[in-house]
Design an enzyme around this catalytic site. Structure first.
Site, PDB file in Angstrom:
ATOM      1  N   ASP A   1       0.780  -1.357  -0.093  1.00  9.62           N
ATOM      2  CA  ASP A   1      -0.010   0.010   0.002  1.00  9.62           C
ATOM      3  C   ASP A   1       0.878   1.233  -0.065  1.00  9.62           C
ATOM      4  O   ASP A   1       0.867   1.980   0.779  1.00  9.62           O
ATOM      5  CB  ASP A   1      -1.007  -0.062   1.492  1.00  9.62           C
ATOM      6  N   GLU A   2       1.860   1.226  -0.770  1.00  9.77           N
ATOM      7  CA  GLU A   2       2.710   2.547  -1.246  1.00  9.77           C
ATOM      8  C   GLU A   2       2.501   2.801  -2.582  1.00  9.77           C
ATOM      9  O   GLU A   2       1.720   3.509  -3.131  1.00  9.77           O
ATOM     10  CB  GLU A   2       4.120   2.284  -0.448  1.00  9.77           C
TER      11      GLU A   2
ATOM     12  N   ASP B   1      14.681   7.095  -3.288  1.00 10.57           N
ATOM     13  CA  ASP B   1      14.690   5.896  -4.241  1.00 10.57           C
ATOM     14  C   ASP B   1      15.198   6.230  -5.535  1.00 10.57           C
ATOM     15  O   ASP B   1      16.061   5.707  -6.115  1.00 10.57           O
ATOM     16  CB  ASP B   1      13.559   5.095  -4.192  1.00 10.57           C
TER      17      ASP B   1
ATOM     18  N   TRP C   1      16.677  12.550  -0.008  1.00  9.15           N
ATOM     19  CA  TRP C   1      15.537  12.354  -0.711  1.00  9.15           C
ATOM     20  C   TRP C   1      15.213  13.437  -1.263  1.00  9.15           C
ATOM     21  O   TRP C   1      14.958  13.558  -2.664  1.00  9.15           O
ATOM     22  CB  TRP C   1      14.207  12.073   0.520  1.00  9.15           C
TER      23      TRP C   1
ATOM     24  N   GLU D   1      13.882  -5.099  -1.081  1.00 11.69           N
ATOM     25  CA  GLU D   1      13.851  -3.654  -0.374  1.00 11.69           C
ATOM     26  C   GLU D   1      15.240  -3.758   0.594  1.00 11.69           C
ATOM     27  O   GLU D   1      15.794  -2.851   0.734  1.00 11.69           O
ATOM     28  CB  GLU D   1      12.795  -3.367   0.087  1.00 11.69           C
TER      29      GLU D   1
ATOM     30  N   HIS E   1      11.957  -3.444  -4.954  1.00 14.85           N
ATOM     31  CA  HIS E   1      12.477  -1.990  -4.624  1.00 14.85           C
ATOM     32  C   HIS E   1      13.772  -1.750  -5.508  1.00 14.85           C
ATOM     33  O   HIS E   1      14.903  -2.580  -5.044  1.00 14.85           O
ATOM     34  CB  HIS E   1      12.735  -2.111  -2.912  1.00 14.85           C
TER      35      HIS E   1
HETATM   36  C1  BGC Z   1       9.556   3.289   1.049  1.00 11.80           C
HETATM   37  C2  BGC Z   1      11.091   3.592   0.655  1.00 11.80           C
HETATM   38  C3  BGC Z   1      11.123   5.024   1.129  1.00 11.80           C
HETATM   39  C4  BGC Z   1      11.004   5.257   2.715  1.00 11.80           C
HETATM   40  C5  BGC Z   1      11.642   6.485   3.297  1.00 11.80           C
HETATM   41  C6  BGC Z   1       9.440   3.363   2.512  1.00 11.80           C
HETATM   42  O1  BGC Z   1       8.293   3.158   2.993  1.00 11.80           O
HETATM   43  O2  BGC Z   1       9.210   2.012   0.571  1.00 11.80           O
HETATM   44  O3  BGC Z   1      11.459   3.146  -0.499  1.00 11.80           O
HETATM   45  O4  BGC Z   1      12.288   5.518   0.481  1.00 11.80           O
HETATM   46  O5  BGC Z   1       9.843   4.679   3.010  1.00 11.80           O
HETATM   47  O6  BGC Z   1      12.103   6.214   4.451  1.00 11.80           O
END
Ligand code: BGC
Length: 713
Positions: A330-331, A338, A390, A595, A616
């Site tokens: 659910d993202e 990333d 980020w 991931e 990921h």
């Molecule tokens: C995502 C990551 C992201 C991170 C940030 C996660 O829930 O899946 O890839 O960069 O949150 O901390």
């Protein structure tokens, strides 16, 4: 242009409305259709899809793409145009893990922006009906009732729409690509019927059911990326995403694939299926942006080849209109950290100039007036942002795209956003010329995170160190970009000088692998680089000749080692198969990049369900080292207008080879161990520099063979 917004006059709730227009095509020479929607749409003329664009109109922020189709060749005497609108990105609940969030977008109307023009005359008066898609959401999947055919037409009403500017399609279209047949039908120890497609991917399945299928028969399918250590179906890592496909059959043979959703999966489980499962009923279809493949890498080591394939599939699976963290749970969000970690590798693998041009435009539009960059683009996390490494996607991504493709337009478009990001840091930091304070993810998922084994996420690299290093790096990129654009960058040069000075004075010890890596890679040491590089090498050896880095340190780790004379150690990290390493997941059967370094632990247990995706791309950044160091293919300056090939062989491989379609033409670099020497076969489309055993040769366009010494290893 006369795109008009329409919507049903009542709430269709979960059902996808189908907008309908019947019209005569007699004597009509040209017919064109412009569309956009609040959700995702699929349009058919006389039962034939008008385009191979799936999940149109894609996902943008603060603006909506529209598409223009020439439908003249599909016209008949009598025509019916049907456009189904699902919830898509705009009306599905998104990032549902935010506690207590009201998902206001789910209450928005399923609006359609439409302009149908026949021989230049606009045709209006649409109607709407309930469609066969009874439910569709991004995370939860789709319910399709193939019997739901005869539904009355209802009136539509005009409305102002969502208040977003409409823009012509900017990114690549999202399309169907590979079609994969099942590699096995499994009965698990729990007795589940599971189908394996042999590859973790993003997309959906196509059902092709035979003649003896009966109306009202039900098909219920769940999706998963992996089986557990007992061989049972495992989807707990999808968190709240239900990822289900429900299909109600009609009589006879039929083909169905979802219209308005997608899944991240390798396996499906038949929770309900009316027939004996047969491989020919199921096809997995990979769906991603129509980006052109440009890079290929291969070597004598099958596990490295599999790792590389996993990187490619990771990119396919997460380049679905927006560079996402993952495609299954659910993202599925455009996490900036990333994207910046992977952008360089992405630009070797595929031509991603257009893809990033669109996404970076959204990044700039979402940026606050103070310059804060949101964590995810499109921003759906309520203004959250401003994290080091980020938010630096604002500077790193445009710069990498410029280097790869050589067109300064991307810098022109993004320059203001790049500068605003620096200004955000400068005005929010606690200490001038450093970046202290703020909320940061740190070296995300590094192995040195506290309680990593049990789900710990934030590595031990000091956040002030990491943030200040990126402050320096981003400022240096603004200077570079400004120079390309002919801007006065003296203010940034002065700022950069002060940051570097203060950084050196403040951070002159390095406690983690990532701290060493950042200080070396961003030139923040001055004078004793060789000592720090040696200390990094010692630390890696002391850590068991293992990496400890997370999302922030990993993309640069191998470059730092090879740049500072530790190529052999870098190869040791690359070739390591035990946990932790890049090849460890490959030994566990991974077909995409995980991931976490330990998404599946050596004993077969899974990492925490809270944060454990098997697709990921961040650690796949190592692919840029394969191209640029192992095969040695590098641009000197932007767009490969000058090329440098400096291969770095190691005799633990017999050969390695890469091909890259640059804007100047094809570059190939291969080396192989041959009779006690290394033979290099290099092809360049223009004059180039070739570096063999430390010696530079200037060559003309064409194919060149060199012989060099065996490296010491
Ligand atoms: C995502 C990551 C992201 C991170 C940030 C996660 O829930 O899946 O890839 O960069 O949150 O901390």
């Amino acid at each position: 242009m006369s795109l008009k917004w329409i919507k049903p006059t009542r709430d269709f709730e979960d059902v996808s409305p189908v907008y309908v227009k019947s019209f005569s095509g007699k004597g009509v020479k040209t017919a064109s259709l412009r569309l956009s929607s609040m959700g995702v749409y699929e349009a058919e003329l006389n039962g034939v899809r008008i385009s191979d664009y799936v999940l149109a109109p894609g996902w943008t922020t603060k603006r909506l793409q529209y598409q223009t189709y020439d439908i003249s060749s599909l016209l008949k005497e009598e025509n019916t145009l049907c456009i189904s609108v699902g919830r898509g990105w705009y009306r599905s609940p998104i990032a549902t893990w935010r506690e207590g969030e009201v998902q206001a977008q789910t209450l928005l109307p399923p609006g359609l922006a439409v302009e149908l023009s026949l021989d230049g005359k606009f045709i209006e008066e649409w109607q709407v009906k309930e469609g066969c898609v009874r439910f569709s959401e991004l995370y939860d999947g789709e319910l399709y009732d193939a019997n739901f055919t005869n539904c009355p037409l209802e009136a539509v009403e005009s409305y102002p729409g969502p208040g977003l500017p409409l823009i012509p399609q900017q990114g690549e279209l999202i399309k169907e690509h590979e079609r994969l047949q099942p590699t096995a039908i499994i009965t698990t120890p729990k007795g589940e019927t599971v189908i394996d497609f042999g590859q973790n991917l993003t997309g959906y399945i196509e059902l092709s059911l035979p003649e003896n299928t009966k109306a009202k028969n039900k098909v219920t399918i769940s999706f998963a990326e992996t089986l557990d250590k007992h061989g049972n179906f495992y989807k707990e890592n999808y968190r709240a995403a239900k990822s289900m496909l429900n299909y109600v059959c009609r009589d006879g043979s039929q083909i169905y694939k979802p219209k308005h959703t997608f899944f991240g999966f390798r396996y499906i489980r038949l929770d309900e299926f009316p027939l004996e499962a047969c491989a020919s009923y199921f096809t997995a279809i990979a769906v991603y942006s129509d980006i052109k493949r440009t890079g290929y890498f291969e070597c004598s080591h099958p596990l490295i080849n599999q790792l590389y394939e996993n990187v490619i599939w990771g990119q396919k699976g997460n380049f679905l209109d927006v560079p996402t963290d993952c495609p299954q749970r659910d993202e599925r969000l455009g996490w900036t950290g990333d994207a910046q970690a992977f952008v360089k590798a992405a630009a070797y693998n595929f031509d991603v100039e257009q893809f990033f041009t669109k996404w970076l435009a959204d990044l700039a539009l979402d940026q606050t007036k103070e310059g804060k960059v949101h964590h995810v683009i499109p921003d759906v996390l309520d203004d959250a942002g401003g994290s080091a490494a980020w938010g630096d996607a604002a500077t790193i991504c445009p710069w990498e795209i410029y280097l790869a493709y050589g067109d300064s337009t991307i810098l022109e478009r993004q320059f203001e956003s790049m500068c605003k990001w620096i200004s955000f840091i400068s005005t929010t930091t606690k200490d001038e010329y450093l970046w202290t304070g703020g909320t940061h993810f740190g070296d995300w998922l590094a192995l040195d995170a506290y309680d990593f084994e049990n789900g710990g996420t934030e590595g031990r690299t000091r956040k002030d160190f990491l943030a200040s290093a990126f402050y320096a790096h981003s400022t240096s990129l603004v200077i570079e970009a400004g120079k390309v654009l002919g801007k006065d960058v003296s203010e940034y040069e002065a700022l950069y000088k002060s940051i570097v000075q203060k950084f050196k004075a403040t951070f002159n010890t390095y406690t983690t692998q990532t701290e060493h890596v950042l200080a070396l890679h961003f030139n923040l040491i001055g004078g004793k680089d060789a000592e720090v590089a040696e200390s990094l090498a010692d630390l890696i050896v002391a850590d068991g000749t293992c990496l400890q880095t997370g999302f922030v340190g990993t993309p640069y780790l191998m470059h730092v080692l090879s740049d500072y004379g530790y190529l052999d150690l870098a190869y040791s990290l690359l070739l390591r198969t035990e946990y932790p390493s890049w090849l460890y997941p490959v030994t566990k059967g991974a077909t995409t990049i995980w991931e976490r370094w330990d998404s599946i632990k050596p004993n077969g247990d899974f990492q925490t369900v809270g944060m454990n995706s098997f697709n990921h791309y961040a650690y796949g950044a190592v692919a840029d080292w394969l191209y640029s160091v192992v095969a040695g293919i590098n641009p000197i300056g932007p767009g490969y207008r000058k090329i440098r090939i400096a291969p770095s062989p190691n005799t633990r491989l017999e050969w390695a080879s890469a091909k890259l379609e640059t804007r100047q033409g094809l570059v190939c670099s291969k080396w192989q161990v041959l009779e006690g020497r290394i033979r290099y076969d290099i092809e360049v489309p223009i004059q180039a520099e070739i570096v063999i055993d430390g010696e530079t040769y200037y060559v003309e366009k064409g194919t060149h063979v060199f012989y060099g010494e065996l490296p010491n290893s």
